[in-house]
Design a protein around this motif. Structure first.
Motif, short mmCIF file in Angstrom:
data_model
loop_
_atom_site.label_atom_id
_atom_site.label_comp_id
_atom_site.label_asym_id
_atom_site.label_seq_id
_atom_site.Cartn_x
_atom_site.Cartn_y
_atom_site.Cartn_z
N LYS A 29 49.07 19.05 -63.56
CA LYS A 29 47.67 19.07 -63.98
C LYS A 29 47.23 17.69 -64.45
N GLY A 30 48.11 17.02 -65.20
CA GLY A 30 47.78 15.69 -65.70
C GLY A 30 47.56 14.69 -64.58
N VAL A 31 48.42 14.72 -63.59
CA VAL A 31 48.29 13.80 -62.46
C VAL A 31 47.06 14.13 -61.63
N GLU A 32 46.80 15.42 -61.43
CA GLU A 32 45.63 15.83 -60.66
C GLU A 32 44.34 15.37 -61.35
N GLN A 33 44.32 15.46 -62.67
CA GLN A 33 43.15 15.00 -63.41
C GLN A 33 42.98 13.49 -63.27
N PHE A 34 44.11 12.79 -63.30
CA PHE A 34 44.06 11.33 -63.14
C PHE A 34 43.55 10.96 -61.75
N LEU A 35 44.05 11.65 -60.72
CA LEU A 35 43.61 11.36 -59.36
C LEU A 35 42.13 11.69 -59.17
N ALA A 36 41.68 12.75 -59.85
CA ALA A 36 40.27 13.12 -59.76
C ALA A 36 39.38 12.02 -60.34
N GLN A 37 39.87 11.36 -61.38
CA GLN A 37 39.11 10.27 -61.99
C GLN A 37 38.97 9.07 -61.06
N LEU A 38 39.89 8.97 -60.12
CA LEU A 38 39.82 7.87 -59.16
C LEU A 38 38.79 8.13 -58.06
#
Length: 226
Positions: free
Chosen positions: A79-88
């Protein structure tokens, strides 16, 4: 007590050091105490024997560094990585690993599975001894290394011999930038390298623990007093 040297390495530089007349008797005495020495290559096996290791205890082994286990990602980490990728905002991303101290293996393993391309940063420094590429390959990430793979040179050679697309080795910064651009702009090329990396890893890592255990059983366990 039986002493076993697993994943035994003896680089050319170390061999020259231990071959000096002043220290050769010491290393010869140390090696004579082992019941089994399992180097990674024929060249290293010869070096151990030239350092007066008893020939009958030197047996080439598979590389245990392939045994990285199943690459999985925890729900919270995912979830943390997916949120980070979404911010990109869906930008093309890649990861450079092993670029500084303090990187944790568990975190790298999780990120490798989520990144389309993994650049093994430790392989770009001449003073570095390289970094394990097996984790990124097991995760199915396209792997790029620099010219200084150090202790992992045999692994890189084996992977490239199995499939030249499994690892992309570049000479430096300029070639790295060019390669990243080519892979990120061509989904088919990227997918081909990802697939080749994972297939090469599975082919070369298959049965390693079993083969090592068979050698241990034959040379050590069956000879122990009951």
């Amino acid at each position: 007590m039986a002493l076993v040297l697993l994943n035994a390495r003896m680089s050319e530089r170390s061999f020259k050091h231990w071959s000096a007349p002043a220290v050769l008797p010491l290393i010869a005495l140390m090696l004579s105490k082992f019941s089994l020495i399992m180097p990674l290559s024929t060249a290293e096996a010869i070096r151990f024997q030239l350092l007066q290791a008893p020939p009958f205890i030197v047996n080439i082994s598979a590389d245990l560094k392939y045994c990285v286990g199943e690459i999985t990602t925890s729900t919270n980490a995912l979830k943390g990585v997916e949120q980070f990728l979404a911010q990109l905002n869906h930008r093309e991303v890649w990861m450079a690993s092993s670029v500084h101290k303090g990187e944790h293996e568990g975190e790298l393993r999780e990120l490798y599975r989520l990144m389309p391309i993994s650049v093994i940063g430790g392989s770009f420094l001449p003073t570095s001894s390289g970094h394990n590429i097996a984790e990124a390959m097991a995760a199915g990430s396209a792997v790029i290394t620099g010219p200084h793979v150090g202790h992992f040179s045999h692994m890189v050679s084996a992977m490239q011999s199995f499939n030249p697309l499994s690892i992309l080795q570049v000479s430096g910064e300029a070639e790295l930038i060019k390669s990243l651009h080519e892979l990120l702009s061509d989904p088919l090329k990227l997918e081909a390298r990802q697939t080749a990396a994972k297939q090469a890893f599975h082919a070369l890592s298959f049965g390693i623990l079993s083969r090592v255990w068979i050698q241990l059983d034959w040379f050590i366990l069956k000879r122990l007093p009951v």
